[in-house]
Design an enzyme around this catalytic site. Sequence first.
Site, PDB file in Angstrom:
ATOM      1  N   LYS A  11      42.457  24.797 -47.356  1.00 20.30           N
ATOM      2  CA  LYS A  11      41.854  24.580 -45.886  1.00 20.30           C
ATOM      3  C   LYS A  11      42.063  25.218 -44.832  1.00 20.30           C
ATOM      4  CE  LYS A  11      45.395  21.682 -44.429  1.00 20.30           C
ATOM      5  NZ  LYS A  11      45.469  22.178 -43.404  1.00 20.30           N
ATOM      6  N   ASP A 137      47.365  15.231 -47.645  1.00 18.89           N
ATOM      7  CA  ASP A 137      45.776  15.922 -47.919  1.00 18.89           C
ATOM      8  C   ASP A 137      45.009  15.586 -48.839  1.00 18.89           C
ATOM      9  OD1 ASP A 137      46.233  17.042 -44.692  1.00 18.89           O
ATOM     10  OD2 ASP A 137      47.456  18.690 -44.878  1.00 18.89           O
TER      11      ASP A 137
HETATM   12  P1  ATP Z   1      50.340  21.720 -45.640  1.00 18.74           P
HETATM   13  O1  ATP Z   1      49.574  22.467 -44.756  1.00 18.74           O
HETATM   14  O2  ATP Z   1      49.755  20.092 -45.582  1.00 18.74           O
HETATM   15  O3  ATP Z   1      51.392  20.809 -44.815  1.00 18.74           O
HETATM   16  P2  ATP Z   1      51.479  23.878 -46.385  1.00 18.74           P
HETATM   17  O4  ATP Z   1      50.269  24.455 -47.257  1.00 18.74           O
HETATM   18  O5  ATP Z   1      52.522  23.821 -45.118  1.00 18.74           O
HETATM   19  O6  ATP Z   1      51.172  21.957 -47.056  1.00 18.74           O
HETATM   20  P3  ATP Z   1      52.309  23.886 -49.386  1.00 18.74           P
HETATM   21  O7  ATP Z   1      51.738  25.386 -49.316  1.00 18.74           O
HETATM   22  O8  ATP Z   1      51.469  22.547 -50.318  1.00 18.74           O
HETATM   23  O9  ATP Z   1      52.766  23.703 -47.999  1.00 18.74           O
HETATM   24  O10 ATP Z   1      53.836  23.444 -49.651  1.00 18.74           O
HETATM   25  C1  ATP Z   1      54.969  22.913 -49.377  1.00 18.74           C
HETATM   26  C2  ATP Z   1      55.646  22.731 -50.304  1.00 18.74           C
HETATM   27  O11 ATP Z   1      55.724  21.993 -51.333  1.00 18.74           O
HETATM   28  C3  ATP Z   1      57.015  23.853 -50.567  1.00 18.74           C
HETATM   29  O12 ATP Z   1      57.983  24.165 -50.424  1.00 18.74           O
HETATM   30  C4  ATP Z   1      56.316  23.987 -52.099  1.00 18.74           C
HETATM   31  O13 ATP Z   1      58.427  24.126 -52.465  1.00 18.74           O
HETATM   32  C5  ATP Z   1      56.288  22.054 -52.326  1.00 18.74           C
HETATM   33  N1  ATP Z   1      55.642  23.071 -53.703  1.00 18.74           N
HETATM   34  C6  ATP Z   1      55.633  21.299 -54.805  1.00 18.74           C
HETATM   35  N2  ATP Z   1      54.499  21.991 -55.516  1.00 18.74           N
HETATM   36  C7  ATP Z   1      53.784  23.382 -54.668  1.00 18.74           C
HETATM   37  C8  ATP Z   1      52.612  24.064 -55.639  1.00 18.74           C
HETATM   38  N3  ATP Z   1      52.118  23.559 -56.308  1.00 18.74           N
HETATM   39  N4  ATP Z   1      52.707  24.629 -54.528  1.00 18.74           N
HETATM   40  C9  ATP Z   1      53.051  24.458 -53.437  1.00 18.74           C
HETATM   41  N5  ATP Z   1      54.010  24.427 -53.048  1.00 18.74           N
HETATM   42  C10 ATP Z   1      54.519  23.586 -53.981  1.00 18.74           C
END
Ligand code: ATP
Length: 280
Positions: A11, A137
């Site tokens: 997203k 989210d």
């Molecule tokens: P948001 O935009 O909702 O803040 P994000 O894109 O910044 O999310 P994610 O990629 O969802 O962050 O990852 C956040 C943390 O979640 C990572 O540090 C990771 O270790 C943990 N995590 C657990 N499961 C997953 C997964 N399936 N995919 C990605 N990260 C994961």
Amino acid sequence: MISLKLKAPAKINYLLNVIRRRPDGYHDLRMVMQRVDLCDDISITLQDTPGIKVTCGKKGVPDGPGNIAWKAARIMLDIADAKQGAAIEITKNIPVAAGLGGGSSDAATVLMGMNELLELKLSDLRLMEIGVKLGADVPFFIFKKAALAEGIGEKLTAMPDMPKAWILLVNPGVHVSTAWVYRTLQLTNSGELNRLPQLFASVEDLCSIFSNDLETVTIPAFPVINEIKQNLLRLGAVASLMSGSGPTVFGLFRDLLGAERARSELSDNTGWFVAVAETL
Ligand code: ATP
């Protein structure tokens, strides 16, 4: 053995206002979000033996119970009171901890996939209630439409008829902690919020709302974020913005050719993750 192969899209945030800190530590937000077709690939296989196995093999993403997809599968197996287990394989194409909601999307996809595999027939609304406990989210990815997201992100209103646009995603690979961003943010909001258009008739209408309060924290600490924003504008983006808590920046382009040209310029010698995506 029954299995499903599913796509979990990323997203972007066109708007992210932080309204207030809540006593429970979360923040009330106002966001406009849309899914894009950069996707993780997820395969879920129901198994006759109990237990959940998640294989991902991506640095920074746990394989076992620490994976949000594992937690989603556990909840659904418990609801079904199933004796079965699940094997989940995740191919991460969405950059991790990038502001693109990859983990939340994986969790939402597993909730929806397990609902189907276990023939639970839970409504999307029920799945969204379950999902918000895994991440703010998650409900948005079950909603499956561009949306105004309020509360912690779970109060969703569909934004119909978004103008067609091409997105160039650029991630410089610096580590930005979401918790640090929210902790450091100085809330300046007086409570007065700009009115949002009811619908976005043109790309210009959509770009007119671009703003992300979290840039006030990330840009001073990571000037590369602003450097990418300026590069995207120079290369023809109508507007550019950081998504979520960063560090991914996106540019919005009117056409695929413009986005592709900018991609090839920015891929050269930068070491950045650069990908063209279509809005969903
Ligand atoms: P948001 O935009 O909702 O803040 P994000 O894109 O910044 O999310 P994610 O990629 O969802 O962050 O990852 C956040 C943390 O979640 C990572 O540090 C990771 O270790 C943990 N995590 C657990 N499961 C997953 C997964 N399936 N995919 C990605 N990260 C994961």
